[in-house]
Design an enzyme around this catalytic site. Structure first.
Site, PDB file in Angstrom:
ATOM      1  N   TYR A 122      43.489  38.225  43.664  1.00  6.47           N
ATOM      2  CA  TYR A 122      43.044  38.713  44.969  1.00  6.47           C
ATOM      3  C   TYR A 122      43.002  40.234  45.003  1.00  6.47           C
ATOM      4  CZ  TYR A 122      43.015  39.284  50.079  1.00  6.47           C
ATOM      5  OH  TYR A 122      42.705  39.646  51.374  1.00  6.47           O
TER       6      TYR A 122
ATOM      7  N   SER B 172      41.143  45.052  51.141  1.00  2.40           N
ATOM      8  CA  SER B 172      42.505  44.734  51.569  1.00  2.40           C
ATOM      9  C   SER B 172      43.450  45.831  51.120  1.00  2.40           C
ATOM     10  CB  SER B 172      42.953  43.405  50.956  1.00  2.40           C
ATOM     11  OG  SER B 172      44.332  43.184  51.170  1.00  2.40           O
TER      12      SER B 172
END
Length: 256
Positions: free
Chosen positions: A163, A148
């Site tokens: 995350y 990401s």
């Protein structure tokens, strides 16, 4: 490709997800697909729809990517399909299954930290390790890992510290494994999407979504199909000299 190889894709049953878009793109390009997802019933439905729509072999099976026993069972099920001739040989593994953590750091718990790490980072490790030997033995393979832009920017999109940390771990994993597997014919690459129109951002407000879109140079978030196209490119013959690559799919939101 005429179904000469099978792409194994995790996290591929959510109707608005990158995984299902990737499975459909592989099928459109002539690959067979193995759809693995925590929702096993849904994975089977998706597989049947792919065969119906694209005329390629497809197989759906349940898996909890954070559970080694479940991953090994899914591998055995897919391998049995290959052995029986219902699927062609495994040629790609795409690790998409993941969860986010839109929680401020001081509000996180150890359980949340572990779960986000387990699904995103450990899941990528377990699935890759389970399916890799067949590709090494065949002398050809593609591994694509879902990271990401949050790993590169330190959050700033939707997921926060756990995350971002898990997705950063995936980048290190990708590069180290690519170096180790260099001579085997198996390449290992990562994609780092920015904001994408998926359900992973459920809970964000209209104002947050507008701010995100407004911060992106191209003026919008990505479609799942755009990310899928990047993933399937990294699994194609055209990408044979790319390994250890981090492919940004972010509309210019993070420029190196």
């Amino acid at each position: 490709m005429s179904s000469q190889r099978t792409a194994v894709i995790t996290g591929a049953s959510s109707e608005n997800g990158i995984g299902i878009a990737t499975a459909r793109r592989f099928a459109r390009d002539g690959w067979a697909v193995a759809v693995l997802d925590l929702a096993g019933d849904r994975a089977e439905v998706v597989a049947k729809s792919i065969t119906s729509e694209h005329g390629v072999p497809a197989f759906g099976h349940a898996v909890d990517v954070a559970d080694e026993t479940a991953v090994d069972a899914a591998r055995d099920a897919v391998t049995a399909e290959v052995t029986a001739g219902r699927l062609p040989e495994i040629g790609a593994v795409v690790n998409i299954a993941g969860i986010t953590s839109p929680v401020d750091f001081l509000d996180t718990t150890l359980d949340l930290w572990r779960r986000v790490m387990d699904v995103n980072a450990t899941g990528t490790y377990l699935v890759t390790k389970a399916f890799l030997p067949r590709m090494v033995d065949s002398g050809w393979g593609r591994i694509v890992n879902m990271s990401s832009v949050s790993a590169q920017r330190g959050g700033g999109v939707f997921g926060k510290v756990p995350y971002s940390a898990a997705k950063a771990a995936i980048l290190g994993f990708t590069k180290a494994l690519a170096r180790e597997l260099g001579p085997t014919g198996v390449t290992v690459n990562a994609v780092t999407p920015g904001a994408v129109d998926t359900d992973i951002r459920v809970g964000s407000t209209a104002e947050q979504e507008a701010q995100i879109a407004g911060s992106i140079p191209v003026g919008r978030t990505a479609t799942t199909e755009e990310v899928a196209a990047a993933i399937t490119f990294l699994c194609s013959a055209d990408s044979s000299y790319l390994t250890g690559v981090t492919l940004d799919v972010n509309g210019g939101s993070h420029l190196h």
